[in-house]
Motif scaffolding. Structure first.
Motif, PDB file in Angstrom:
ATOM      1  N   ASN A 235       0.813  -1.212   0.000  1.00 12.19           N
ATOM      2  CA  ASN A 235       0.000   0.000   0.000  1.00 12.19           C
ATOM      3  C   ASN A 235       0.847   1.263   0.000  1.00 12.19           C
ATOM      4  N   ALA A 236       2.173   1.117  -0.128  1.00 12.92           N
ATOM      5  CA  ALA A 236       3.077   2.264  -0.094  1.00 12.92           C
ATOM      6  C   ALA A 236       3.645   2.552  -1.481  1.00 12.92           C
ATOM      7  N   THR A 237       4.353   3.688  -1.597  1.00 11.64           N
ATOM      8  CA  THR A 237       4.901   4.126  -2.889  1.00 11.64           C
ATOM      9  C   THR A 237       6.384   4.456  -2.773  1.00 11.64           C
ATOM     10  N   CYS A 238       7.125   3.679  -2.010  1.00  6.78           N
ATOM     11  CA  CYS A 238       8.535   3.982  -1.756  1.00  6.78           C
ATOM     12  C   CYS A 238       9.330   4.075  -3.055  1.00  6.78           C
ATOM     13  N   ASP A 239      10.095   5.139  -3.195  1.00  3.43           N
ATOM     14  CA  ASP A 239      10.867   5.368  -4.408  1.00  3.43           C
ATOM     15  C   ASP A 239      11.911   4.287  -4.642  1.00  3.43           C
ATOM     16  N   PHE A 240      12.466   3.736  -3.549  1.00  2.00           N
ATOM     17  CA  PHE A 240      13.580   2.791  -3.683  1.00  2.00           C
ATOM     18  C   PHE A 240      13.146   1.327  -3.663  1.00  2.00           C
ATOM     19  N   CYS A 241      11.852   1.062  -3.846  1.00  2.00           N
ATOM     20  CA  CYS A 241      11.355  -0.314  -3.791  1.00  2.00           C
ATOM     21  C   CYS A 241      10.356  -0.564  -4.915  1.00  2.00           C
ATOM     22  N   ASN A 242      10.503  -1.672  -5.612  1.00  2.00           N
ATOM     23  CA  ASN A 242       9.621  -1.974  -6.734  1.00  2.00           C
ATOM     24  C   ASN A 242       8.354  -2.722  -6.339  1.00  2.00           C
ATOM     25  N   PHE A 243       8.163  -2.958  -5.033  1.00  2.00           N
ATOM     26  CA  PHE A 243       6.854  -3.424  -4.578  1.00  2.00           C
ATOM     27  C   PHE A 243       5.849  -2.268  -4.572  1.00  2.00           C
ATOM     28  N   ALA A 244       6.323  -1.031  -4.657  1.00  2.00           N
ATOM     29  CA  ALA A 244       5.457   0.149  -4.620  1.00  2.00           C
ATOM     30  C   ALA A 244       4.286  -0.008  -5.596  1.00  2.00           C
ATOM     31  N   HIS A 245       3.097   0.254  -5.088  1.00  2.00           N
ATOM     32  CA  HIS A 245       1.905  -0.056  -5.898  1.00  2.00           C
ATOM     33  C   HIS A 245       1.748   0.862  -7.106  1.00  2.00           C
ATOM     34  N   ASP A 246       2.478   1.968  -7.149  1.00  2.00           N
ATOM     35  CA  ASP A 246       2.345   2.898  -8.269  1.00  2.00           C
ATOM     36  C   ASP A 246       3.385   2.685  -9.362  1.00  2.00           C
ATOM     37  N   LYS A 247       4.268   1.679  -9.204  1.00  2.00           N
ATOM     38  CA  LYS A 247       5.342   1.483 -10.185  1.00  2.00           C
ATOM     39  C   LYS A 247       4.980   0.490 -11.285  1.00  2.00           C
ATOM     40  N   GLY A 248       4.008  -0.353 -11.057  1.00  2.00           N
ATOM     41  CA  GLY A 248       3.569  -1.271 -12.086  1.00  2.00           C
ATOM     42  C   GLY A 248       4.381  -2.541 -12.225  1.00  2.00           C
ATOM     43  N   PHE A 249       5.290  -2.816 -11.266  1.00  2.00           N
ATOM     44  CA  PHE A 249       6.077  -4.052 -11.335  1.00  2.00           C
ATOM     45  C   PHE A 249       5.243  -5.272 -10.947  1.00  2.00           C
ATOM     46  N   VAL A 250       4.301  -5.086 -10.038  1.00  2.00           N
ATOM     47  CA  VAL A 250       3.467  -6.195  -9.588  1.00  2.00           C
ATOM     48  C   VAL A 250       2.270  -6.302 -10.528  1.00  2.00           C
ATOM     49  N   THR A 251       2.374  -7.205 -11.475  1.00  2.00           N
ATOM     50  CA  THR A 251       1.298  -7.399 -12.456  1.00  2.00           C
ATOM     51  C   THR A 251       0.466  -8.643 -12.150  1.00  2.00           C
ATOM     52  N   ASP A 252       1.035  -9.554 -11.387  1.00  2.00           N
ATOM     53  CA  ASP A 252       0.334 -10.778 -10.990  1.00  2.00           C
ATOM     54  C   ASP A 252       0.231 -10.767  -9.469  1.00  2.00           C
ATOM     55  N   ARG A 253      -0.856 -10.257  -8.962  1.00  2.00           N
ATOM     56  CA  ARG A 253      -1.014 -10.094  -7.517  1.00  2.00           C
ATOM     57  C   ARG A 253      -1.186 -11.450  -6.852  1.00  2.00           C
ATOM     58  N   ARG A 254      -0.305 -11.711  -5.902  1.00  2.00           N
ATOM     59  CA  ARG A 254      -0.297 -13.028  -5.270  1.00  2.00           C
ATOM     60  C   ARG A 254      -0.182 -12.900  -3.759  1.00  2.00           C
ATOM     61  N   SER A 255      -0.789 -13.850  -3.051  1.00  2.00           N
ATOM     62  CA  SER A 255      -0.650 -13.978  -1.605  1.00  2.00           C
ATOM     63  C   SER A 255      -0.462 -15.443  -1.251  1.00  2.00           C
ATOM     64  N   LEU A 256       0.278 -15.697  -0.211  1.00  2.00           N
ATOM     65  CA  LEU A 256       0.559 -17.055   0.222  1.00  2.00           C
ATOM     66  C   LEU A 256      -0.734 -17.779   0.604  1.00  2.00           C
ATOM     67  N   ASP A 257      -0.862 -19.021   0.203  1.00  2.00           N
ATOM     68  CA  ASP A 257      -2.015 -19.843   0.574  1.00  2.00           C
ATOM     69  C   ASP A 257      -1.865 -20.235   2.045  1.00  2.00           C
ATOM     70  N   ALA A 258      -2.588 -19.541   2.900  1.00  2.00           N
ATOM     71  CA  ALA A 258      -2.446 -19.748   4.339  1.00  2.00           C
ATOM     72  C   ALA A 258      -2.896 -21.135   4.773  1.00  2.00           C
ATOM     73  N   SER A 259      -3.749 -21.785   3.994  1.00  2.00           N
ATOM     74  CA  SER A 259      -4.250 -23.098   4.387  1.00  2.00           C
ATOM     75  C   SER A 259      -3.144 -24.154   4.392  1.00  2.00           C
ATOM     76  N   ARG A 260      -2.021 -23.883   3.711  1.00  2.00           N
ATOM     77  CA  ARG A 260      -0.915 -24.839   3.656  1.00  2.00           C
ATOM     78  C   ARG A 260       0.287 -24.384   4.483  1.00  2.00           C
ATOM     79  N   PHE A 261       0.124 -23.279   5.210  1.00  2.00           N
ATOM     80  CA  PHE A 261       1.277 -22.722   5.908  1.00  2.00           C
ATOM     81  C   PHE A 261       1.817 -23.660   6.980  1.00  2.00           C
ATOM     82  N   ALA A 262       0.940 -24.261   7.765  1.00  2.00           N
ATOM     83  CA  ALA A 262       1.394 -25.175   8.816  1.00  2.00           C
ATOM     84  C   ALA A 262       2.163 -26.348   8.223  1.00  2.00           C
ATOM     85  N   GLU A 263       1.668 -26.880   7.120  1.00  2.00           N
ATOM     86  CA  GLU A 263       2.346 -27.985   6.445  1.00  2.00           C
ATOM     87  C   GLU A 263       3.730 -27.565   5.955  1.00  2.00           C
TER      88      GLU A 263
END
Length: 368
Positions: A31-59
């Motif tokens: 949710n941030a726009t840090c100039d020195f990081c490409n995770f910044a939501h305004d830079k367009g590097f993240v085109t495939d939005r992904r989150s870890l499948d929490a249902s398999r985390f314990a495994e």
């Protein structure tokens, strides 16, 4: 009883070189726009939005414990608090005897403090970019985040959670003494520095920027920053081991580091796809976590990068690894090799680094 069990679990790992650490990027959203990081939501590097499948985390965590001896996990992103199941994953780690920490920008933190503390968080790293709220919030694109951080820090401290300011060494930090005073005013108990990162990382991580002037620093600028960071210790505890900053200084001046990196052996990076990497800087995964076994671990004396979380942790892990090497040498009938491992001069620097973080490490181990 739980504290005793946690301490005994760590002691049982000593003959194997001690416990391991895993950074877990639970999402590539931010949710941030840090100039020195490409995770910044305004830079367009993240085109495939992904989150870890929490249902398999314990495994997955059970495999990391069994195959690699992981006993510490750091939840990261993107922004980890954007993951809808982050509290549940923190609780899962705690219940499995793996101590959780987290790196966050703090925007979503205030309403989650009690839930995170109840789930077992003992330490939180919160990003700070500059010596003033105005400059920090402009870079983050999060107006008012410093007051949210101040509010959260007060609540976290009251709950017994250690809060550490995580600061990237960039051109935004124009005065390290002022920075130290600023983070103290926000309620932080310590500060840790990340070294500037301009070159692209090989992994799925986007914590870098090729075109940011903020990290396009000369060796002279970085050396001055190291000196200033050392000076900040007079104002607030600095989390980076002295030996770590000294090694980075040696690297920049061409002398070469004393300590090697143990990423791939005692430190790992897991991304939102459950791909396990030796570190964020490597260009291919060790394996999918579901296929990972101890034989996939790597120990090759790597000196390829200056990624601080791996390099600094490797210094603190060095003595435990030396003890593990000594045990292995004795089992193999090589007493001279065991003696050499235990008398390595670098052990003193490693022990010093551990002592410097004694109180926090004791709490992380569940023994305090």
């Amino acid at each position: 009883m739980a504290s005793f069990a946690g301490a005994m679990d760590l002691l049982r790992l000593v003959p194997k070189g001690g416990p391991a650490i895993c950074n877990v990027s639970v999402t590539n959203l931010c949710n941030a726009t840090c100039d020195f990081c490409n995770f910044a939501h305004d830079k367009g590097f993240v085109t495939d939005r992904r989150s870890l499948d929490a249902s398999r985390f314990a495994e997955g965590l059970a495999r990391l414990k069994r195959e690699a001896g992981v006993r510490f996990v750091t939840f990261m992103g993107g922004e980890p608090l954007l993951h809808k199941n982050i509290v549940e994953m923190v609780r899962t780690a705690t219940e499995m005897g793996v101590q959780p920490t987290m790196v966050t920008n703090g925007w979503l933190l205030p309403p989650k403090v009690d839930a995170l503390a109840d789930a077992g968080i003992t330490t939180l790293f919160i990003s700070i970019d500059a010596p003033t709220a105005e400059v920090h919030e402009k870079n983050r694109g999060l107006r008012g985040v410093c007051e949210r951080i101040r509010e959260a820090n007060a609540k976290l401290t009251a709950r017994g959670v250690t809060v550490i300011a995580s600061v990237a060494m960039t051109r935004l930090v124009t005065d390290y003494a002022a920075l130290a005073r600023f983070v103290k005013s926000l309620g932080f108990s310590a500060i840790t520095f990340s070294y500037p990162r301009k070159a692209a990382l090989g992994s799925s991580s986007l914590v870098w920027s090729e075109d940011s002037e903020l990290v396009d620093m000369t060796p002279a600028e970085i050396l001055a920053a190291f000196d200033a960071a050392e000076g900040a210790r007079e104002i607030i505890p600095v989390h980076n081991p002295r030996a770590g900053l000294a090694d980075m200084r040696r690297r920049l001046t061409g002398q070469g580091e004393r300590f090697i990196c143990h990423a791939g052996y005692k430190y790992f990076y897991l991304d939102w796809n459950y791909d396990l990497w030796r570190c964020e800087d490597w260009d291919k995964p060790l394996a999918s976590l579901w296929d990972f076994t101890a034989k996939d671990m790597v120990r090759d004396g790597c000196q390829a990068c200056t990624t601080d979380c791996y390099r600094d942790a490797s210094i603190m892990l060095h003595f435990a690894i030396a003890i593990g090497d000594a045990f292995a040498s004795v089992r193999e009938g090589r007493p001279l090799a065991a003696f050499k491992a235990l008398t390595d001069r670098r052990n003193a620097g490693s022990i010093g680094a551990v002592i410097g973080h004694g109180a926090r490490l004791t709490r992380l181990a569940g023994a305090g």
